[in-house]
Design an enzyme around this catalytic site. Structure first.
Site, PDB file in Angstrom:
ATOM      1  N   SER A  56       0.910   5.676  -2.788  1.00 18.82           N
ATOM      2  CA  SER A  56       1.882   5.498  -3.863  1.00 18.82           C
ATOM      3  C   SER A  56       2.165   6.847  -4.499  1.00 18.82           C
ATOM      4  O   SER A  56       1.601   7.859  -4.102  1.00 18.82           O
ATOM      5  CB  SER A  56       1.327   4.536  -4.914  1.00 18.82           C
ATOM      6  OG  SER A  56       0.314   5.196  -5.642  1.00 18.82           O
ATOM      7  N   LYS A  57       3.022   6.824  -5.488  1.00 13.79           N
ATOM      8  CA  LYS A  57       3.434   8.059  -6.157  1.00 13.79           C
ATOM      9  C   LYS A  57       2.252   8.870  -6.669  1.00 13.79           C
ATOM     10  O   LYS A  57       2.317  10.092  -6.759  1.00 13.79           O
ATOM     11  CB  LYS A  57       4.350   7.727  -7.342  1.00 13.79           C
ATOM     12  CG  LYS A  57       5.787   7.528  -6.913  1.00 13.79           C
ATOM     13  CD  LYS A  57       6.672   7.412  -8.131  1.00 13.79           C
ATOM     14  CE  LYS A  57       7.982   6.750  -7.728  1.00 13.79           C
ATOM     15  NZ  LYS A  57       8.496   5.851  -8.729  1.00 13.79           N
ATOM     16  N   ARG A  58       1.188   8.187  -7.031  1.00 14.91           N
ATOM     17  CA  ARG A  58      -0.016   8.884  -7.531  1.00 14.91           C
ATOM     18  C   ARG A  58      -0.509   9.915  -6.522  1.00 14.91           C
ATOM     19  O   ARG A  58      -1.137  10.899  -6.873  1.00 14.91           O
ATOM     20  CB  ARG A  58      -1.154   7.881  -7.752  1.00 14.91           C
ATOM     21  CG  ARG A  58      -1.051   7.067  -8.992  1.00 14.91           C
ATOM     22  CD  ARG A  58      -2.285   6.203  -9.155  1.00 14.91           C
ATOM     23  NE  ARG A  58      -2.481   5.288  -8.031  1.00 14.91           N
ATOM     24  CZ  ARG A  58      -3.516   5.305  -7.213  1.00 14.91           C
ATOM     25  NH1 ARG A  58      -4.481   6.187  -7.375  1.00 14.91           N
ATOM     26  NH2 ARG A  58      -3.595   4.450  -6.222  1.00 14.91           N
TER      27      ARG A  58
END
Ligand code: GLU
Length: 465
Positions: free
Chosen positions: A238-240
């Site tokens: 994910s963006k993390r």
């Protein structure tokens, strides 16, 4: 053998992300390997979340990756008549029914079902009422009450679902729009899709879709559900974990073929081989080697693979991809032979196209901009004589090749009694402004006699001042 037809059906609710690109790639590769067809379908039935910008972003990313399609793009939003026709058929054959239960009633059923420890879904209130259409009614599919539905998956093998646990799901909403399950099955049937490779987040949807195929009376496609791509902490990517959008990798200076090569290895293997050209992937990709364990997205590996592709790809191809990065640095380069020879001196030392554009800058500068520290150390009175001599000697060279340049340096070494490094390093700063550059001979060959001599002379003037 029948023609293999695969598809990529993104929902245009954002950019094309890493996982979506991998799904597209697997389907594209398989279609190309099998000399079949690859269909692009935009799943935009959710009008509230689908945008034109997102559709364009998906096209842009696919184009950059070089994933082309043979059919489509089809838009689900333009196919409502076809879905309605199939919904009517399912109603007519007794495989579906109108339901007038309100959302509140359905929510209460779920709660009650859960509390009783049983099936937490629709309880079948309207299943046998034989209702006709009315304002606000939905259409539900009649799932079998007993037995099992088996997903025979090329990646996961057999997965068995108890029909008892599959609720009578909605296939047409109260606003008369089809749901995802209905649309996807009708599309795959009418587009003759016979192979579906997708993320394993769709496994739980598949029994419902299989039941729809059966009710419609159409053979099932071959299914392959690949594990999700994970981040370095082994949770779903994910963006993390960093950039998710495909075009962000383009903008960071990755080559599309390197990115594809990296993506494919997150879920497919061919022995221990890591490096693949795109053609080689088309030649080798089959469903047999899809992996059942999740791939971890590792930017260091991607970077290393990018460096290798930059090294091995044709200079003309790299030139095309490098141009926007040169433009961004306001380097006035043309996509020509000169640029290709520049690339020939940089391709073994650049990990990204951003790095390469930066290193290419001096080749296009009329006046070298000396790095202050480099000049202070190297452009001093002790290199004055050798730089002057080198300029004169290079001026007299007839054919600029590595051998004649080496001879020129040797002569200056003999005359001045200096070691090669003591001559080459000031020359490097004189020609590039920096202490790090491609090999001195290959670089001078590319710069050419005139440019080299002028720049060496300018350095001599600089030292005198
Ligand atoms: N539109 C769906 C998605 O983006 C794909 C559906 C499918 O592959 O069946 O997840």
């Amino acid at each position: 053998m029948k023609e293999i037809i695969t598809r990529f059906p993104p929902s245009p609710t954002g950019y094309l992300h890493v996982g979506g690109a991998r799904t597209a790639l697997f389907n594209w590769l398989y279609a190309r390997h099998m000399k079949g067809r690859f269909v692009l379908r935009i799943e935009d039935t959710d009008a509230a979340r689908s945008t034109k910008e997102s559709v364009d972003a998906i096209f842009e990313a696919l184009e950059w990756l070089g994933i082309d399609w043979d059919e489509g793009p089809y838009y689900q939003s333009e196919r409502f008549d076809i879905y309605r026709e199939y919904i009517q058929k399912l109603l007519d054959t007794g495989n579906a029914y109108y339901c007038t239960c309100t959302p509140e009633q359905v929510a209460a059923m779920r709660k009650a079902g859960m509390a009783a420890g049983g099936k937490a879904g629709y309880d079948g209130t309207c299943r046998d009422k034989g209702l006709s259409n009315s304002e606000g009614a939905v259409v539900r599919f009649k799932t079998p009450l007993t037995g099992t539905t088996v997903l025979d998956d090329v990646v996961k093998r057999n997965i068995v679902f108890n029909n008892e646990e599959i609720e009578d799901f909605v296939i047409q909403r109260s606003d008369a729009t089809p749901t995802y399950h209905l649309a996807v099955v009708v599309d795959d049937i009418t587009m003759n899709i016979n192979t579906v490779i997708r993320g394993d987040d769709h496994v739980s949807n598949t029994p419902k879709q299989i039941l729809l195929y059966r009710a419609i009376g159409h053979p099932l496609p071959v299914y392959g559900h690949v594990p999700m791509v994970l981040g370095n902490d082994r949770t779903r990517l994910s963006k993390r974990h960093g950039a998710m959008s495909v075009t962000a990798y383009r903008d960071m200076g990755y080559l599309p073929d390197a990115f594809l090569n990296y993506l494919v290895r997150l879920g497919w293997s061919f022995g221990n081989q890591e490096f693949f050209s795109k053609d080689e992937l088309v030649e080798k990709f089959t469903l047999d080697n899809l992996g059942s364990s999740a791939g971890v997205f590792d930017t260091d590996k991607l970077l290393a693979l990018n460096a290798e592709h930059i090294k091995k790809d044709s200079k003309s191809k790299i030139a095309g991809h490098l141009m926007p990065f040169l433009k961004a640095r306001k380097i006035d380069a043309k996509q020509d032979e000169y640029l290709e020879s520049v690339i020939g001196t940089l391709n073994k030392r650049s990990k990204t196209l951003i790095e390469m554009a930066e290193s290419a800058e001096f080749y296009y500068q009329k006046d070298v901009i000396y790095d202050e520290k480099a000049a202070r150390k190297n452009l001093t009175s002790s290199s004055l004589a050798s730089l002057g001599m080198l300029a004169d000697r290079i001026e007299s060279i007839e054919k600029m090749d590595e051998q004649s340049l080496e001879n020129a340096f040797m002569e200056v070494m003999e005359k001045t009694g200096l070691k090669l490094g003591k001559i080459a390093q000031p020359a490097r700063v004189a020609l590039t402004g920096k202490t790090v550059s491609p090999g001195i001979f290959e670089m001078i060959e590319v710069l050419g006699k005139e440019e080299t001599v002028i720049k060496l002379q300018k350095a001599v003037e600089f030292i005198k001042k």
